[in-house]
Scaffold this active site. Structure first.
Site: not given
Ligand SMILES: Cc1cc2nc3c(=O)[nH]c(=O)nc-3n(C[C@H](O)[C@H](O)[C@H](O)COP(=O)(O)OP(=O)(O)OC[C@H]3O[C@@H](n4cnc5c(N)ncnc54)[C@H](O)[C@@H]3O)c2cc1C
Length: 359
Positions: A88, A91, A123, A206, A328
């Site tokens: 996928q 992100s 991933s 998902e 969150e």
């Molecule tokens: C094990 C794992 C596998 C993954 N695999 C994939 C994959 O295969 N493909 C892919 O595309 N992505 C993948 N991801 C990415 C995943 O979808 C993102 O990490 C996730 O959506 C969070 O985005 P971010 O890391 O940019 O954090 P951010 O969006 O930057 O968030 C940072 C912090 O701010 C908080 N926050 C953000 N917005 C809000 C809001 N509106 N209200 C309250 N709090 C908020 C969040 O909860 C978090 O604590 C994976 C992540 C993990 C951990």
């Protein structure tokens, strides 16, 4: 990887892959409940189909509902047979929770699209053949409306994959750089600029996948507790009882989500409830396992009991709590769509994406 593929092939040949998939796509035409029972039984054996999770649980349902018949014909059976592994590519460094803020661009060039940008946390991309990719195709539209959903051949020229190492020492996900990558127009899923709706289907599936939990059951905790004499400790007994109740509650939440799917509805906010419950459950289970191991719980890898198996579970909890939408974000969905609380202010929803980037 090879063992995973061999097992998937065996399942397919015997008619046990895709139990709930329609027969027309190589499945068994059974129910989600039957698939769950099979998965539970399968978990007793040392076999693994994890590398196909994205494909079977997320890509399959998306292509079945949103793909063209040519796309379904081309991709679904090879996926189920274990011939092709999917990842996928959603992100980005600046687009996770706010996925619609993604900046990877795709520009039309005749019968092809030319893609430039960067994805992250992808991933299994390093052992994948194909990926589902979101890219911005109309920067003049508001951010949710100018996105298109593509199928990308991950081995295309211009795709560079760099693994990222995690807290538990494993390199499970990757950064993926896309430079002038060409994708045939036939690989667009859904409408051009209409990819957000298609992505919704993938993301809800998902959440259900992650909400399905891990292969670890209460019996594993009981065995661990019995092995270390933890069943005699009144405090640990209480925590074990609480864990048992959580396992039961999550089982019923899962059944509720399945019942919704059987009624034909797209997965709704109940999948956020399930995902949040599972992520809380996994965190508490990690704490419990290390508490049961006592001082030895502080060791790692081969120094730790069971080769560090429970330490891996403990360290893996953050992945479950973040991936597929953070705790969150699930709380926001539940607050707005289940409890009817006022919506988060989203002033950028109607502004052309180009203006957001330039401002
Ligand atoms: C094990 C794992 C596998 C993954 N695999 C994939 C994959 O295969 N493909 C892919 O595309 N992505 C993948 N991801 C990415 C995943 O979808 C993102 O990490 C996730 O959506 C969070 O985005 P971010 O890391 O940019 O954090 P951010 O969006 O930057 O968030 C940072 C912090 O701010 C908080 N926050 C953000 N917005 C809000 C809001 N509106 N209200 C309250 N709090 C908020 C969040 O909860 C978090 O604590 C994976 C992540 C993990 C951990």
């Amino acid at each position: 990887m090879r063992q995973c593929q061999e097992w998937q092939r065996k399942l397919y040949d015997a008619g046990w892959a895709g139990i709930s998939w329609p027969e027309a796509h190589g499945g068994r035409g059974g129910t989600a409940a039957q698939a769950r029972i099979f998965a539970r039984e399968q978990a007793f054996f040392e076999v693994d189909t994890g590398v196909f999770a994205v494909g079977i649980a997320m890509v399959g349902p998306t292509l079945m509902t949103r793909g063209t018949s040519e796309q379904q014909e081309r991709y679904l059976r090879p996926l189920l047979r274990g011939d092709e592994v999917w990842c996928q590519l959603f992100s980005e460094p600046g687009a996770g929770s706010d996925l619609a803020g993604l900046r990877t661009r795709a520009e039309r060039d005749g019968d092809e699209w030319v893609v430039n940008g960067q994805k992250v946390w992808s991933s299994g991309a390093h052992h994948s053949d194909l990926g589902i990719l979101l890219a911005r195709t109309d920067p003049d539209a508001p951010k949710h409306r100018g996105i298109t959903y593509f199928v990308l051949d991950v081995r295309s020229p211009g795709v560079e994959i760099r693994p990222l190492r995690q807290i538990n020492g494993v390199a499970h996900f990757n950064e993926v750089f896309l430079t002038d990558v060409r994708i045939p127009h036939a690989n667009v899923v859904g409408d051009v600029d209409g990819g957000w709706a298609v992505a919704h289907t993938t993301l809800a599936n998902e959440r259900n996948l992650i909400g399905g939990g891990t292969a670890i059951g209460f019996r594993d905790f009981l065995r661990l507790a019995q092995g270390v004499g933890g069943t005699d400790d009144p405090i640990l007994r209480q925590r074990l009882a609480a864990a048992f109740m959580r396992f039961e509650v999550i089982k019923y939440l899962g059944l509720r989500v399945q019942a919704g799917a059987r009624r034909g509805g797209a997965p709704g906010p109940e999948s956020s409830v399930l995902k949040l419950a599972v992520s809380r459950h996994v965190a508490l289970n990690g704490d419990l396992a290390l508490a049961l191991e006592g001082p030895a719980g502080a060791l790692l890898h081969d120094d730790a009991p069971y080769g560090g198996f429970w330490q891996q579970q403990f360290l893996g909890q953050w992945g479950v709590r973040i991936g597929g939408g953070t705790d969150e974000v699930q709380r926001n969905v539940i607050g707005e769509r289940v409890l009817g609380l006022p919506a988060e202010p989203r002033p950028d929803k109607t502004v052309p994406f180009r203006e957001l980037v330039e401002s």
